[in-house]
Enzyme design. Structure first.
Site, PDB file in Angstrom:
ATOM      1  CE  LYS A 136      -3.907   2.126   0.233  1.00 29.31           C
ATOM      2  NZ  LYS A 136      -3.466   2.846  -1.010  1.00 29.31           N
ATOM      3  CD  GLN A 183       3.327   4.768   2.146  1.00 28.62           C
ATOM      4  OE1 GLN A 183       3.908   5.604   1.470  1.00 28.62           O
ATOM      5  NE2 GLN A 183       2.217   5.049   2.803  1.00 28.62           N
ATOM      6  CE  LYS A 235       4.041   7.557   5.413  1.00 28.63           C
ATOM      7  NZ  LYS A 235       3.708   8.482   4.292  1.00 28.63           N
ATOM      8  CE  LYS A 252       4.773   7.403  -2.003  1.00 32.16           C
ATOM      9  NZ  LYS A 252       4.120   7.821  -0.742  1.00 32.16           N
ATOM     10  N   GLY A 267      -2.795   8.200  -4.268  1.00 36.25           N
ATOM     11  CA  GLY A 267      -2.136   9.427  -4.730  1.00 36.25           C
ATOM     12  C   GLY A 267      -0.896   9.768  -3.917  1.00 36.25           C
ATOM     13  CG  ASP A 268       3.290  10.861  -2.733  1.00 32.24           C
ATOM     14  OD1 ASP A 268       3.147  10.543  -1.546  1.00 32.24           O
ATOM     15  OD2 ASP A 268       4.274  11.531  -3.131  1.00 32.24           O
ATOM     16  CB  THR A 282      -2.313  13.533   4.367  1.00 32.20           C
ATOM     17  OG1 THR A 282      -2.713  12.453   3.528  1.00 32.20           O
ATOM     18  CG2 THR A 282      -0.864  13.370   4.746  1.00 32.20           C
ATOM     19  CG  ASN A 292      -4.603  16.395  -0.504  1.00 34.15           C
ATOM     20  OD1 ASN A 292      -4.137  15.632   0.346  1.00 34.15           O
ATOM     21  ND2 ASN A 292      -5.895  16.562  -0.665  1.00 34.15           N
ATOM     22  CB  SER A 342      -5.609   4.703   1.836  1.00 29.56           C
ATOM     23  OG  SER A 342      -5.443   5.790   0.965  1.00 29.56           O
TER      24      SER A 342
HETATM   25  N1  GLU Z   1       1.030   9.048  -0.537  1.00 30.49           N
HETATM   26  C1  GLU Z   1       0.498   8.978   0.799  1.00 30.49           C
HETATM   27  C2  GLU Z   1       1.606   8.647   1.775  1.00 30.49           C
HETATM   28  O1  GLU Z   1       2.717   9.089   1.590  1.00 30.49           O
HETATM   29  C3  GLU Z   1      -0.744   8.099   0.893  1.00 30.49           C
HETATM   30  C4  GLU Z   1      -0.602   6.698   0.422  1.00 30.49           C
HETATM   31  C5  GLU Z   1      -1.910   5.908   0.364  1.00 30.49           C
HETATM   32  O2  GLU Z   1      -2.967   6.438   0.670  1.00 30.49           O
HETATM   33  O3  GLU Z   1      -1.813   4.733   0.008  1.00 30.49           O
HETATM   34  O4  GLU Z   1       1.426   7.995   2.781  1.00 30.49           O
END
Ligand code: GLU
Length: 450
Positions: A94, A115, A118, A130, A169-170, A214, A245, A382
């Site tokens: 994810k 990630q 996190k 990612k 997204g990112d 976020t 965002n 998410s």
């Molecule tokens: N891009 C966001 C992050 O850095 C969200 C990733 C997601 O929702 O999968 O955590």
């Protein structure tokens, strides 16, 4: 810390540098985590068993692919696409997709590595991954964006799925891009598999609060950190760097909680806003017109001033929320913040503070929440979107926001307690790295050498 743990980690890091040459951001992210792991291994040496650390730093799979598309002049453009599927011990991969000209394999690996921890901190069943492309959405027409997204998904679709890998997204990827990506996935797979992407539109499987998550989550976690020191956002002056965002919704929540956002920025400069930010105007400029922050200063009045090429960290504030991009806040800027009396720094972006800045915060009693804890609200929501998709349900804004709030409070409790348990009270870098690591490590050890 025993000398042998120290040596073991250094030798491992030297090997990683050689095997992953030319990827400075990836080195930076790994180096910070390995520093924290020295503390863990000193206490719990079994975490080095079965090649665990080496396996953790090696992605399970890395995909690099050609993305050809036709621009509005009929010319062929070729970009490079990436998806790094880093670790699926806790759940399907994810993590977001980033479309920005700076994207390369090292950037995606650093983001994918962060990630993992996190996502683990959210307490939800999601692994780390990612992806993205060096495609630059700036100045592209809607149709060009659509053709690019369709081409990107034409390759990516065979590698993702509800139980396999769930992108979102990112930077450079928002609701519009997720729409085009989802449309092409649906067409190619001949299935309406809503759980394959998150950040979707509300009528086709999206979740309320995902857009705000976020930024709101960042402010919820920062509030908890401030509460631990008997302070709050009420009356606080806050710098929010960036104007995408994350920054927009962080600013919105700060102002809802009684703080004043005194500056925001983009890559060309910053706007000082001593009397706060008019969020309706900012959203219109950034989300509807897709224009630059200089337009905000020109239209807002109310004391707003544009500083072309200026350093946003020179503005006097109590709290700094870096929400733009990696390494945007260096050691010198950290000193500027301290000299101006800033007491709290929490990261909405991924790795926005350089190692020198982080070191300075920790040495100078500036309460600092690293991105992998502070910005986890996006990916957490998410995961809530995935839960709604799995049960074909859609939750109210209030309920989803409450879940987000609980998750962020729990993350703060977890990193605070972990730091204390390892004799690092107040060191939320160690707290986040160790707490995030242990869940993943326990799962990896339980699942054997794979
Ligand atoms: N891009 C966001 C992050 O850095 C969200 C990733 C997601 O929702 O999968 O955590």
């Amino acid at each position: 810390m025993t000398a042998s743990v120290d040596t073991q980690i250094s030798e491992y890091y030297d090997k990683l540098l050689k095997r992953n040459a030319g990827e400075p951001e990836f080195h930076q992210a790994v180096s910070e985590v390995l520093d924290s792991l020295k503390i863990v291994l000193g206490k719990d040496p079994h975490y080095a068993d079965y090649g665990l650390i080496e396996r953790l730093c090696e992605p399970e799979r890395q995909l690099i692919f050609r993305v050809p598309w036709t621009d509005d002049n009929g010319d062929i453009q070729v970009n490079r696409g990436f998806r790094v599927q880093f670790n699926s011990a806790l759940g399907p991969y994810k993590g977001g997709l980033r479309f920005h000209p700076s994207v390369n394999l090292g950037i995606i690996k650093f983001l994918g590595f962060e990630q993992i921890f996190k996502n683990s901190l959210t307490g939800l069943p999601i692994g780390g991954g990612k992806g993205g492309s060096d495609f630059d959405p700036k100045g592209k027409s809607d149709r060009e964006i659509m053709r690019f997204c369709q081409s990107f998904m034409t390759e990516l679709y065979r590698h993702i799925g509800e139980y396999r890998d769930v992108p979102a997204g990112d930077i450079g990827v928002g609701g519009r891009e997720i729409g085009y990506l989802f449309g092409q996935y649906r067409r190619l797979s001949n299935q309406h598999e809503s759980g394959v992407l998150t950040g979707k539109g509300l009528t086709w499987g999206g979740s309320l609060v995902r857009t705000e998550a976020t930024g709101y989550g960042l402010v919820y976690l920062t509030s908890e950190m401030m509460k631990a020191h008997n302070e709050s956002f009420e009356g606080a002056k806050v710098i929010v760097s960036g104007s995408g965002n994350v920054a927009i919704y962080a600013a919105e929540k700060v102002q809802q909680l009684g703080g004043t956002v005194v500056a925001m920025s983009d890559s060309s400069g910053y706007v000082s806003t001593p009397n706060g930010v008019d969020l309706e105007l900012l959203k219109d400029i950034k989300e509807v017109r897709r224009a630059r922050i200089s337009a905000y200063a020109a239209e807002a009045g109310n004391g707003a001033e544009y500083h072309k090429g200026g350093n946003i960290w020179e503005v006097k504030a109590d709290v700094a929320l870096p929400c733009a991009t990696q390494n945007e806040l260096d050691g010198e800027s950290a000193k500027l913040l301290a000299a101006n009396g800033t007491r709290y720094v929490a990261e909405g972006a991924n790795m926005p503070s350089t190692p020198e800045a982080v070191h300075f915060f920790l040495q100078n009693d500036i309460h600092y929440a690293p991105g992998k804890a502070a910005n986890a609200g996006g990916v957490a929501t998410s995961a809530l979107e995935m839960q709604q998709n799995a049960s074909r349900d859609s939750w109210s804004f209030e309920y989803t926001d409450q879940r987000l709030h609980e998750i962020m409070s729990n993350i703060f409790k977890d990193i605070d307690k972990t730091a204390k348990d390892y004799d690092r009270e107040g060191d939320y870098v160690a707290g986040a790295n160790i707490a995030g690591f242990k869940k993943v490590a326990d799962a990896m050890l339980a699942q054997g050498v794979i």
